[in-house]
Scaffold this motif. Structure first.
Motif, mmCIF file in Angstrom:
data_model
loop_
_atom_site.group_PDB
_atom_site.id
_atom_site.type_symbol
_atom_site.label_atom_id
_atom_site.label_comp_id
_atom_site.label_asym_id
_atom_site.label_seq_id
_atom_site.Cartn_x
_atom_site.Cartn_y
_atom_site.Cartn_z
ATOM 1 N N SER A 14 49.723 -49.633 31.240
ATOM 2 C CA SER A 14 51.132 -49.733 30.882
ATOM 3 C C SER A 14 51.962 -50.219 32.072
ATOM 4 O O SER A 14 52.815 -51.106 31.936
ATOM 5 C CB SER A 14 51.639 -48.370 30.405
ATOM 6 O OG SER A 14 53.028 -48.398 30.158
ATOM 7 N N PHE A 15 51.686 -49.648 33.238
ATOM 8 C CA PHE A 15 52.414 -50.030 34.447
ATOM 9 C C PHE A 15 52.200 -51.506 34.774
ATOM 10 O O PHE A 15 53.148 -52.220 35.129
ATOM 11 C CB PHE A 15 51.943 -49.148 35.611
ATOM 12 C CG PHE A 15 52.559 -49.495 36.935
ATOM 13 C CD1 PHE A 15 53.895 -49.221 37.190
ATOM 14 C CD2 PHE A 15 51.801 -50.092 37.930
ATOM 15 C CE1 PHE A 15 54.469 -49.547 38.406
ATOM 16 C CE2 PHE A 15 52.374 -50.420 39.151
ATOM 17 C CZ PHE A 15 53.704 -50.143 39.400
ATOM 18 N N THR A 35 62.324 -47.910 37.926
ATOM 19 C CA THR A 35 62.308 -47.208 39.216
ATOM 20 C C THR A 35 61.851 -45.763 39.048
ATOM 21 O O THR A 35 61.019 -45.257 39.813
ATOM 22 C CB THR A 35 63.706 -47.247 39.851
ATOM 23 O OG1 THR A 35 64.117 -48.610 40.026
ATOM 24 C CG2 THR A 35 63.689 -46.550 41.213
ATOM 25 N N LEU A 36 62.392 -45.085 38.029
ATOM 26 C CA LEU A 36 62.019 -43.695 37.801
ATOM 27 C C LEU A 36 60.569 -43.562 37.337
ATOM 28 O O LEU A 36 59.878 -42.601 37.687
ATOM 29 C CB LEU A 36 62.960 -43.069 36.770
ATOM 30 C CG LEU A 36 64.411 -42.886 37.230
ATOM 31 C CD1 LEU A 36 65.270 -42.337 36.092
ATOM 32 C CD2 LEU A 36 64.479 -41.959 38.438
ATOM 33 N N LEU A 37 60.090 -44.535 36.557
ATOM 34 C CA LEU A 37 58.696 -44.515 36.137
ATOM 35 C C LEU A 37 57.766 -44.633 37.334
ATOM 36 O O LEU A 37 56.742 -43.945 37.418
ATOM 37 C CB LEU A 37 58.419 -45.656 35.155
ATOM 38 C CG LEU A 37 58.737 -45.410 33.688
ATOM 39 C CD1 LEU A 37 58.519 -46.684 32.881
ATOM 40 C CD2 LEU A 37 57.892 -44.278 33.121
ATOM 41 N N VAL A 51 53.820 -42.001 40.916
ATOM 42 C CA VAL A 51 53.422 -41.557 42.253
ATOM 43 C C VAL A 51 53.334 -40.036 42.306
ATOM 44 O O VAL A 51 52.387 -39.465 42.855
ATOM 45 C CB VAL A 51 54.415 -42.078 43.311
ATOM 46 C CG1 VAL A 51 54.119 -41.456 44.683
ATOM 47 C CG2 VAL A 51 54.352 -43.601 43.398
ATOM 48 N N PHE A 52 54.312 -39.366 41.703
ATOM 49 C CA PHE A 52 54.332 -37.908 41.665
ATOM 50 C C PHE A 52 53.089 -37.367 40.956
ATOM 51 O O PHE A 52 52.406 -36.466 41.433
ATOM 52 C CB PHE A 52 55.602 -37.449 40.947
ATOM 53 C CG PHE A 52 55.831 -35.959 40.958
ATOM 54 C CD1 PHE A 52 55.412 -35.165 42.012
ATOM 55 C CD2 PHE A 52 56.485 -35.350 39.891
ATOM 56 C CE1 PHE A 52 55.634 -33.790 42.018
ATOM 57 C CE2 PHE A 52 56.715 -33.984 39.881
ATOM 58 C CZ PHE A 52 56.282 -33.201 40.945
ATOM 59 N N GLY A 53 52.781 -37.942 39.794
ATOM 60 C CA GLY A 53 51.624 -37.497 39.032
ATOM 61 C C GLY A 53 50.318 -37.729 39.768
ATOM 62 O O GLY A 53 49.419 -36.880 39.763
ATOM 63 N N ILE A 54 50.183 -38.874 40.423
ATOM 64 C CA ILE A 54 48.963 -39.179 41.168
ATOM 65 C C ILE A 54 48.784 -38.207 42.327
ATOM 66 O O ILE A 54 47.677 -37.733 42.610
ATOM 67 C CB ILE A 54 48.998 -40.636 41.677
ATOM 68 C CG1 ILE A 54 48.846 -41.597 40.493
ATOM 69 C CG2 ILE A 54 47.887 -40.880 42.702
ATOM 70 C CD1 ILE A 54 49.065 -43.045 40.854
ATOM 71 N N CYS A 55 49.894 -37.886 42.993
ATOM 72 C CA CYS A 55 49.815 -36.944 44.123
ATOM 73 C C CYS A 55 49.364 -35.565 43.642
ATOM 74 O O CYS A 55 48.502 -34.932 44.270
ATOM 75 C CB CYS A 55 51.172 -36.841 44.811
ATOM 76 S SG CYS A 55 51.629 -38.299 45.768
ATOM 77 N N GLY A 75 61.519 -36.727 29.548
ATOM 78 C CA GLY A 75 62.836 -37.324 29.741
ATOM 79 C C GLY A 75 62.755 -38.828 29.907
ATOM 80 O O GLY A 75 63.580 -39.578 29.370
ATOM 81 N N LEU A 76 61.718 -39.299 30.624
ATOM 82 C CA LEU A 76 61.556 -40.730 30.839
ATOM 83 C C LEU A 76 61.206 -41.461 29.555
ATOM 84 O O LEU A 76 61.570 -42.629 29.381
ATOM 85 C CB LEU A 76 60.489 -40.980 31.899
ATOM 86 C CG LEU A 76 60.990 -40.885 33.342
ATOM 87 C CD1 LEU A 76 59.836 -40.877 34.327
ATOM 88 C CD2 LEU A 76 61.934 -42.048 33.645
#
Length: 261
Positions: free
Chosen positions: A125-126, A161-163, A168-172, A199-200
């Motif tokens: 998707s990214f 930007t938020l995605l 990054v947050f999820g991968i960390c 929310g996203l």
């Protein structure tokens, strides 16, 4: 859009009455009865894509994809503009699948498999989103067109930007929890990743809705706004009723027991 945290705990307690199949109690979804969004231990994970209300989301996701792709291919194609709606709609479709496949997982094995599928779908998707944005920005640069001239454009920048931050947050949390203070600390952050993910999804769908009102969609593709509106409504009706409150840190069972006391 968050993979579920690794867990060594057993599934939520099951209960039976009058010979009925056991149903999860603490995995009760936001709307519906217990088990409506709960993957049974012996069920294949891809059934999660249509479990409970998920079939509504599938109808909505397909409607958005088909409406966009048919509109693009039924009109004159442009090398630096046609790929943008094609890629963005495909990216949105894959993002919805990533959410649906992971939502009902409960056992450790299902969660681990769900994490991998979830991450893979989000990666695809990214790549679609980045490619689509790159193409449309190249078109604007080559043809000296204005940037950020519509609500769709503003929402696209904000959402993109938020995605990226969410990915990054999820991968960390999932792959390198040490950067967040260790595995236990990372586990405590999963619920925030889930809140952000749901929310996203709203922002992504708002961006899709705004796309139907752009000059290109209205004057060139002749997209009917109601098709996007119906598709978005179906996605919402399919995804959010399956939200498991326990995974958001909300224990409905204990809350009801406390109120009863």
């Amino acid at each position: 859009m968050a993979p579920s945290e690794p867990s060594t705990q057993s599934p939520p307690p099951l209960s039976t009455t009058d010979g009925e199949p056991a149903t999860p109690t603490e995995s009760e979804p936001l709307l519906g009865g217990p088990g409506d969004a709960f993957q049974k231990p012996d069920a294949p994970i891809f059934l999660n894509l249509v479990l409970g209300t998920a079939w509504l989301s599938q109808l909505g996701a397909l409607l958005l994809l088909i409406a966009t792709w048919s509109a693009v291919f039924l009109h004159k194609l442009g090398a630096l503009i046609s790929p943008h709606p094609l890629l963005q709609s495909l990216g949105t479709f894959l993002l919805i699948q990533a959410i649906l496949v992971l939502q009902p997982t409960s056992t450790p094995d299902a969660k681990r498999l769900g994490q991998r599928i979830h991450a893979s779908l989000h990666l695809l998707s990214f790549l679609c989103f980045v490619s689509g944005i790159t193409i449309i920005e190249t078109n604007k640069h080559v043809n000296h067109l204005a940037h950020l001239h519509s609500l769709h454009a503003y929402l696209g920048v904000i959402t993109g930007t938020l995605l990226l931050a969410q990915y990054v947050f999820g991968i960390c949390i999932w792959a390198v929890p040490a950067v967040l203070g260790g595995e236990e600390k990372a586990k405590s952050l999963w619920k925030y990743h889930r809140y952000a993910g749901y929310g996203l999804l709203v922002l992504v769908l708002a961006t899709v809705a705004a796309a139907a009102d752009t000059d290109y969609s209205r004057n060139v593709l002749k997209i009917k706004g109601w098709t996007f509106g119906l598709g978005i409504a179906l996605v919402v009706l399919g995804v959010y009723p399956r939200v498991q409150l326990r995974k958001l840190g909300i224990d409905r069972v204990r809350q009801e027991a406390t109120r009863a006391v």
